[in-house]
Design a protein around this motif. Structure first.
Motif, PDB file in Angstrom:
ATOM      1  N   ARG A 147       4.112  60.837  -7.813  1.00 29.63           N
ATOM      2  CA  ARG A 147       4.548  61.602  -6.647  1.00 29.63           C
ATOM      3  C   ARG A 147       4.328  60.728  -5.423  1.00 29.63           C
ATOM      4  NH1 ARG A 147       1.485  67.125  -5.456  1.00 29.63           N
ATOM      5  NH2 ARG A 147      -0.170  65.637  -4.991  1.00 29.63           N
ATOM      6  N   THR A 148       5.382  60.529  -4.647  1.00 29.93           N
ATOM      7  CA  THR A 148       5.354  59.567  -3.545  1.00 29.93           C
ATOM      8  C   THR A 148       5.420  60.264  -2.198  1.00 29.93           C
ATOM      9  OG1 THR A 148       6.473  57.921  -4.938  1.00 29.93           O
ATOM     10  CG2 THR A 148       6.489  57.545  -2.555  1.00 29.93           C
ATOM     11  N   HIS A 149       4.506  59.883  -1.304  1.00 30.43           N
ATOM     12  CA  HIS A 149       4.533  60.315   0.092  1.00 30.43           C
ATOM     13  C   HIS A 149       4.659  59.079   0.971  1.00 30.43           C
ATOM     14  CE1 HIS A 149       2.690  63.946  -1.671  1.00 30.43           C
ATOM     15  NE2 HIS A 149       3.133  64.588  -0.604  1.00 30.43           N
ATOM     16  N   VAL A 150       5.630  59.072   1.852  1.00 28.89           N
ATOM     17  CA  VAL A 150       5.802  57.963   2.794  1.00 28.89           C
ATOM     18  C   VAL A 150       4.993  58.249   4.049  1.00 28.89           C
ATOM     19  CG1 VAL A 150       7.456  56.732   4.250  1.00 28.89           C
ATOM     20  CG2 VAL A 150       8.080  57.376   1.912  1.00 28.89           C
ATOM     21  N   MET A 151       4.240  57.253   4.491  1.00 25.58           N
ATOM     22  CA  MET A 151       3.482  57.397   5.739  1.00 25.58           C
ATOM     23  C   MET A 151       4.409  57.080   6.913  1.00 25.58           C
ATOM     24  SD  MET A 151      -0.300  55.851   4.809  1.00 25.58           S
ATOM     25  CE  MET A 151       0.241  54.405   3.893  1.00 25.58           C
ATOM     26  N   THR A 152       4.684  58.080   7.728  1.00 22.94           N
ATOM     27  CA  THR A 152       5.585  57.888   8.858  1.00 22.94           C
ATOM     28  C   THR A 152       4.874  57.335  10.079  1.00 22.94           C
ATOM     29  OG1 THR A 152       5.277  60.201   9.495  1.00 22.94           O
ATOM     30  CG2 THR A 152       7.154  59.692   8.065  1.00 22.94           C
ATOM     31  N   SER A 153       3.558  57.543  10.168  1.00 24.16           N
ATOM     32  CA  SER A 153       2.773  56.983  11.263  1.00 24.16           C
ATOM     33  C   SER A 153       1.299  56.974  10.856  1.00 24.16           C
ATOM     34  CB  SER A 153       2.956  57.809  12.545  1.00 24.16           C
ATOM     35  OG  SER A 153       2.267  57.220  13.628  1.00 24.16           O
ATOM     36  N   ILE A 154       0.614  55.860  11.164  1.00 14.85           N
ATOM     37  CA  ILE A 154      -0.820  55.749  10.898  1.00 14.85           C
ATOM     38  C   ILE A 154      -1.546  55.864  12.235  1.00 14.85           C
ATOM     39  CG2 ILE A 154      -2.663  54.268  10.041  1.00 14.85           C
ATOM     40  CD1 ILE A 154      -0.637  53.021   8.134  1.00 14.85           C
ATOM     41  N   HIS A 155      -2.342  56.917  12.377  1.00 11.04           N
ATOM     42  CA  HIS A 155      -2.982  57.200  13.651  1.00 11.04           C
ATOM     43  C   HIS A 155      -4.353  56.540  13.779  1.00 11.04           C
ATOM     44  CE1 HIS A 155       0.212  60.104  14.436  1.00 11.04           C
ATOM     45  NE2 HIS A 155       0.052  60.493  13.180  1.00 11.04           N
ATOM     46  N   THR A 156      -5.050  56.399  12.674  1.00 11.32           N
ATOM     47  CA  THR A 156      -6.293  55.625  12.647  1.00 11.32           C
ATOM     48  C   THR A 156      -6.500  55.161  11.222  1.00 11.32           C
ATOM     49  OG1 THR A 156      -8.623  55.593  13.325  1.00 11.32           O
ATOM     50  CG2 THR A 156      -7.877  57.551  12.154  1.00 11.32           C
ATOM     51  N   GLU A 157      -7.213  54.040  11.081  1.00 12.86           N
ATOM     52  CA  GLU A 157      -7.452  53.510   9.732  1.00 12.86           C
ATOM     53  C   GLU A 157      -8.812  52.834   9.687  1.00 12.86           C
ATOM     54  OE1 GLU A 157      -7.244  49.946   9.409  1.00 12.86           O
ATOM     55  OE2 GLU A 157      -6.786  49.762  11.524  1.00 12.86           O
ATOM     56  N   GLY A 158      -9.140  52.287   8.509  1.00 11.43           N
ATOM     57  CA  GLY A 158     -10.512  51.886   8.224  1.00 11.43           C
ATOM     58  C   GLY A 158     -11.103  50.827   9.121  1.00 11.43           C
ATOM     59  N   SER A 159     -10.287  50.030   9.823  1.00  7.50           N
ATOM     60  CA  SER A 159     -10.852  49.007  10.699  1.00  7.50           C
ATOM     61  C   SER A 159     -11.568  49.628  11.889  1.00  7.50           C
ATOM     62  CB  SER A 159      -9.755  48.052  11.188  1.00  7.50           C
ATOM     63  OG  SER A 159      -8.850  48.712  12.043  1.00  7.50           O
ATOM     64  N   ARG A 160     -11.345  50.914  12.142  1.00  7.28           N
ATOM     65  CA  ARG A 160     -11.992  51.590  13.265  1.00  7.28           C
ATOM     66  C   ARG A 160     -13.199  52.426  12.836  1.00  7.28           C
ATOM     67  NH1 ARG A 160      -6.322  53.673  16.051  1.00  7.28           N
ATOM     68  NH2 ARG A 160      -5.394  51.595  16.242  1.00  7.28           N
ATOM     69  N   TRP A 161     -13.451  52.491  11.520  1.00  2.00           N
ATOM     70  CA  TRP A 161     -14.598  53.261  11.019  1.00  2.00           C
ATOM     71  C   TRP A 161     -15.855  52.406  11.127  1.00  2.00           C
ATOM     72  CZ3 TRP A 161     -18.323  52.870   7.238  1.00  2.00           C
ATOM     73  CH2 TRP A 161     -19.002  54.054   6.905  1.00  2.00           C
ATOM     74  N   GLN A 162     -16.982  53.026  11.498  1.00  3.36           N
ATOM     75  CA  GLN A 162     -18.230  52.288  11.661  1.00  3.36           C
ATOM     76  C   GLN A 162     -19.401  53.018  11.028  1.00  3.36           C
ATOM     77  OE1 GLN A 162     -19.126  51.031  15.657  1.00  3.36           O
ATOM     78  NE2 GLN A 162     -16.986  50.499  16.108  1.00  3.36           N
ATOM     79  N   LEU A 163     -20.409  52.226  10.657  1.00  2.00           N
ATOM     80  CA  LEU A 163     -21.630  52.778  10.080  1.00  2.00           C
ATOM     81  C   LEU A 163     -22.473  53.525  11.099  1.00  2.00           C
ATOM     82  CD1 LEU A 163     -22.849  49.823   7.825  1.00  2.00           C
ATOM     83  CD2 LEU A 163     -22.104  52.080   7.042  1.00  2.00           C
ATOM     84  N   ARG A 164     -22.347  53.195  12.389  1.00  2.00           N
ATOM     85  CA  ARG A 164     -23.137  53.816  13.458  1.00  2.00           C
ATOM     86  C   ARG A 164     -24.623  53.531  13.304  1.00  2.00           C
ATOM     87  NH1 ARG A 164     -19.794  58.659  15.649  1.00  2.00           N
ATOM     88  NH2 ARG A 164     -17.749  58.189  14.784  1.00  2.00           N
ATOM     89  N   ALA A 165     -24.921  52.278  12.942  1.00  2.49           N
ATOM     90  CA  ALA A 165     -26.318  51.860  12.792  1.00  2.49           C
ATOM     91  C   ALA A 165     -26.875  51.238  14.061  1.00  2.49           C
ATOM     92  CB  ALA A 165     -26.440  50.860  11.638  1.00  2.49           C
ATOM     93  N   LEU A 166     -26.019  51.002  15.075  1.00  2.90           N
ATOM     94  CA  LEU A 166     -26.436  50.377  16.324  1.00  2.90           C
ATOM     95  C   LEU A 166     -26.529  51.405  17.446  1.00  2.90           C
ATOM     96  CD1 LEU A 166     -24.184  47.175  16.280  1.00  2.90           C
ATOM     97  CD2 LEU A 166     -26.575  47.361  15.558  1.00  2.90           C
ATOM     98  N   THR A 167     -27.297  51.070  18.453  1.00  8.14           N
ATOM     99  CA  THR A 167     -27.354  51.912  19.647  1.00  8.14           C
ATOM    100  C   THR A 167     -26.108  51.660  20.489  1.00  8.14           C
ATOM    101  OG1 THR A 167     -28.488  50.252  20.986  1.00  8.14           O
ATOM    102  CG2 THR A 167     -29.869  51.728  19.654  1.00  8.14           C
ATOM    103  N   THR A 283       5.517  62.228   4.772  1.00 10.06           N
ATOM    104  CA  THR A 283       6.650  63.062   4.368  1.00 10.06           C
ATOM    105  C   THR A 283       6.923  62.821   2.896  1.00 10.06           C
ATOM    106  OG1 THR A 283       8.927  63.690   4.923  1.00 10.06           O
ATOM    107  CG2 THR A 283       8.419  61.345   4.970  1.00 10.06           C
ATOM    108  N   GLY A 284       7.504  63.817   2.249  1.00  7.94           N
ATOM    109  CA  GLY A 284       7.797  63.691   0.823  1.00  7.94           C
ATOM    110  C   GLY A 284       7.318  64.879   0.010  1.00  7.94           C
ATOM    111  N   GLY A 285       6.764  65.891   0.664  1.00  2.21           N
ATOM    112  CA  GLY A 285       6.278  67.081  -0.027  1.00  2.21           C
ATOM    113  C   GLY A 285       5.895  68.127   0.999  1.00  2.21           C
ATOM    114  N   ARG A 286       5.114  69.112   0.581  1.00  2.00           N
ATOM    115  CA  ARG A 286       4.692  70.159   1.513  1.00  2.00           C
ATOM    116  C   ARG A 286       3.762  69.613   2.583  1.00  2.00           C
ATOM    117  NH1 ARG A 286       1.698  74.745  -0.849  1.00  2.00           N
ATOM    118  NH2 ARG A 286       1.991  75.579   1.254  1.00  2.00           N
ATOM    119  N   ALA A 287       2.918  68.653   2.214  1.00  2.00           N
ATOM    120  CA  ALA A 287       1.974  68.088   3.175  1.00  2.00           C
ATOM    121  C   ALA A 287       2.700  67.191   4.170  1.00  2.00           C
ATOM    122  CB  ALA A 287       0.900  67.291   2.448  1.00  2.00           C
ATOM    123  N   ASN A 288       2.272  67.260   5.423  1.00  4.37           N
ATOM    124  CA  ASN A 288       2.792  66.326   6.423  1.00  4.37           C
ATOM    125  C   ASN A 288       1.680  65.547   7.108  1.00  4.37           C
ATOM    126  OD1 ASN A 288       1.699  68.325   8.031  1.00  4.37           O
ATOM    127  ND2 ASN A 288       3.543  68.656   9.271  1.00  4.37           N
TER     128      ASN A 288
END
Length: 348
Positions: A147-167, A283-288
């Motif tokens: 089952r295929t869903h096409v990503m029409t826009s990526i709003h945030t991705e893993g390069s912006r995720w952080q451990l939050r170990a710093l002040t 897009t590609g199913g009920r989920a958007n």
């Protein structure tokens, strides 16, 4: 199938299976700026530069942390898709192994739910996505359905995720070392830039002297071109950590439905959640809307759903898939403990 042979990393060290506080802080620093000078990183963390460099070498040698490098998708048109694959009984591992060598497949997860595997795929066009699904994926023995869903826009991705170990002050000092953003329009990669990208895929923290030697350009040119590539976000560097040791060992994908008129506001809220690794409209199913999160425990998925129901009542969670294991993450091959063992550069 057009496969690219994986590059296997040096033998992993087996003397550590935990991250101490300094290592968590070091990874967090490199999440903010993957090429922060060791002099600055050491000063911020209260250690000498040699200690900071030695700790990073230990982490990468053990496959506990690494830096992924890839071309920014804005450089040229591309199609990203999330594909859930159903496999014949007992064939999921064999299918996953074959998929891992394909440079179009960024991520391979073994998941719960209707599908056995979840793939993140990057191709140049919708027609090539069709070819991939019908010809390449469909030809793999053991694949029953997808089952295929096409990503029409990526709003945030893993390069912006952080451990939050710093002040906050530590984060600010590291962030100040990043190249100044350059608002110039995106450009295609010149031949020397492509060579630099190839060299960085092997070692995202390679010195400018090493990059120069590997690409046949001067050290000053290597410095100028790498800083320009980062400032214009033509390439992305992303510091990753072995998830089981991150403090956020559980990964889940939430397939959601939001009224189109509410999408912009909802994704802005979801992108700010500390659990969010990916937020993309699909897009590609009920989920958007696809929300990928890291959690501290499996029970947190229910607490997250409850919190989302209260804070974002217009969001309807249609399905949840827990990742039992990541086999490949953004081109990195992973062992059963989530440690990096090799890399298959992405086709982006």
């Amino acid at each position: 199938m057009n496969l690219q042979k994986p590059i296997y990393l040096k033998d992993r060290m087996q003397d550590s299976v935990e991250l101490d506080e300094l290592e968590l802080q070091l990874i967090n620093a490199l999440q903010i700026n993957p090429r922060v000078p060791w002099t600055v990183a050491g000063s911020v963390l209260g250690v000498d530069p040699v200690t900071a460099a030695r700790r990073w070498d230990r982490l990468t040698g053990a496959g506990l942390a690494w830096i992924s490098v890839y071309r920014a998708p804005t450089l040229r048109p591309f199609v990203g898709a999330c594909i859930q694959v159903q496999c014949a009984a007992g064939k999921a591992n064999a299918v996953a192994d074959q998929l891992c060598g394909d440079h179009r497949v960024g991520t391979v997860e073994h998941i719960t739910g209707d599908g056995d595997l979840q793939l993140t795929v990057f191709v140049p066009s919708l027609s090539e996505l069709s070819s991939y699904v019908l010809t390449s994926l469909g030809a793999i023995r053991g694949v029953r359905d997808c089952r295929t869903h096409v990503m029409t826009s990526i709003h945030t991705e893993g390069s912006r995720w952080q451990l939050r170990a710093l002040t906050a002050s530590q984060r600010d000092r590291i962030a100040a070392t990043r190249p100044e953003p350059d608002g110039r329009p995106d450009e295609s990669l010149a031949t020397p830039d492509r060579a630099l990208l190839t060299a960085l895929e092997l070692d995202g923290r390679a010195t400018f002297a090493v990059l120069a030697a590997r690409t046949g350009i001067s050290g000053s040119t290597a410095r100028r071109r790498v800083n320009s590539l980062l400032a214009t976000r033509r390439i992305v560097l992303r510091c990753e950590v072995a998830q089981p040791l991150s403090g956020w060992p559980v990964s889940a994908s939430l397939w959601c439905r939001v009224a189109p008129s509410d999408l912009d506001r909802v994704v802005a809220l979801l992108a700010q959640l500390p659990e969010t690794r990916l937020c993309a409209t699909v897009t590609g199913g009920r989920a958007n809307l696809l929300l990928a999160v890291w959690l501290r425990a499996t029970g947190d998925i229910h607490r997250l759903e409850a919190a989302l129901s209260e804070r974002v009542p217009e969001l309807d969670v249609l399905d949840v898939a827990l990742a039992l294991r990541h086999v490949k993450r953004l081109g990195r091959l992973l062992d059963e403990h989530g440690r990096a063992t090799g890399v298959v550069p992405l086709s982006l």
